[in-house]
Design a protein around this motif. Sequence first.
Motif, PDB file in Angstrom:
ATOM      1  N   SER A  22       5.132  -8.706  -9.927  1.00  0.00           N
ATOM      2  CA  SER A  22       4.076  -9.422  -9.197  1.00  0.00           C
ATOM      3  C   SER A  22       2.834  -9.685 -10.038  1.00  0.00           C
ATOM      4  O   SER A  22       2.006 -10.519  -9.673  1.00  0.00           O
ATOM      5  CB  SER A  22       3.661  -8.630  -7.955  1.00  0.00           C
ATOM      6  N   GLY A  23       2.669  -8.929 -11.131  1.00  0.00           N
ATOM      7  CA  GLY A  23       1.470  -9.054 -11.954  1.00  0.00           C
ATOM      8  C   GLY A  23       0.287  -8.273 -11.412  1.00  0.00           C
ATOM      9  O   GLY A  23      -0.777  -8.256 -12.023  1.00  0.00           O
ATOM     10  N   ALA A  49       7.975   3.450  -7.601  1.00  0.00           N
ATOM     11  CA  ALA A  49       6.607   3.702  -8.027  1.00  0.00           C
ATOM     12  C   ALA A  49       5.672   3.222  -6.924  1.00  0.00           C
ATOM     13  O   ALA A  49       5.821   2.113  -6.417  1.00  0.00           O
ATOM     14  CB  ALA A  49       6.314   2.949  -9.317  1.00  0.00           C
ATOM     15  N   TYR A  50       4.727   4.063  -6.526  1.00  0.00           N
ATOM     16  CA  TYR A  50       3.728   3.701  -5.530  1.00  0.00           C
ATOM     17  C   TYR A  50       2.411   3.456  -6.257  1.00  0.00           C
ATOM     18  O   TYR A  50       1.881   4.356  -6.910  1.00  0.00           O
ATOM     19  CB  TYR A  50       3.588   4.793  -4.473  1.00  0.00           C
ATOM     20  N   VAL A  51       1.913   2.230  -6.152  1.00  0.00           N
ATOM     21  CA  VAL A  51       0.731   1.786  -6.886  1.00  0.00           C
ATOM     22  C   VAL A  51      -0.357   1.405  -5.896  1.00  0.00           C
ATOM     23  O   VAL A  51      -0.102   0.696  -4.924  1.00  0.00           O
ATOM     24  CB  VAL A  51       1.079   0.576  -7.787  1.00  0.00           C
ATOM     25  N   ASP A  64      11.002   0.947 -13.043  1.00  0.00           N
ATOM     26  CA  ASP A  64      11.214   0.194 -14.287  1.00  0.00           C
ATOM     27  C   ASP A  64      10.361  -1.066 -14.364  1.00  0.00           C
ATOM     28  O   ASP A  64      10.261  -1.683 -15.421  1.00  0.00           O
ATOM     29  CB  ASP A  64      12.690  -0.184 -14.448  1.00  0.00           C
ATOM     30  N   ASN A  65       9.723  -1.464 -13.250  1.00  0.00           N
ATOM     31  CA  ASN A  65       8.871  -2.658 -13.226  1.00  0.00           C
ATOM     32  C   ASN A  65       7.429  -2.363 -13.590  1.00  0.00           C
ATOM     33  O   ASN A  65       6.602  -3.277 -13.567  1.00  0.00           O
ATOM     34  CB  ASN A  65       8.877  -3.301 -11.834  1.00  0.00           C
ATOM     35  N   ILE A  66       7.084  -1.110 -13.882  1.00  0.00           N
ATOM     36  CA  ILE A  66       5.683  -0.827 -14.211  1.00  0.00           C
ATOM     37  C   ILE A  66       5.513  -0.637 -15.707  1.00  0.00           C
ATOM     38  O   ILE A  66       6.401  -0.178 -16.410  1.00  0.00           O
ATOM     39  CB  ILE A  66       5.123   0.390 -13.437  1.00  0.00           C
TER      40      ILE A  66
END
Length: 69
Positions: A22-23, A49-51, A64-66
């Motif tokens: 998502s950026g 992952a919780y951001v 893996d997306n972070i």
Amino acid sequence: MAEVYEDVPHALLHKRVRDIASGVEGELMAVVHENVAASAFPEHWVDLAYVRSASGREFSTIVDNIEPA
């Protein structure tokens, strides 16, 4: 479906990260090994992952997306 979740240690925990998909940038609050299956069988376990973004809203993404921001 078993309601078992497990915290996973991560090198970027409480650091600024970017979600590649998502950026969106924010602080990595937790990484959780979680069953995301829609029904009891078969189970499907992933590390999420919780951001927390700058707005204060938290979202989840596959770990893996972070990447570091």
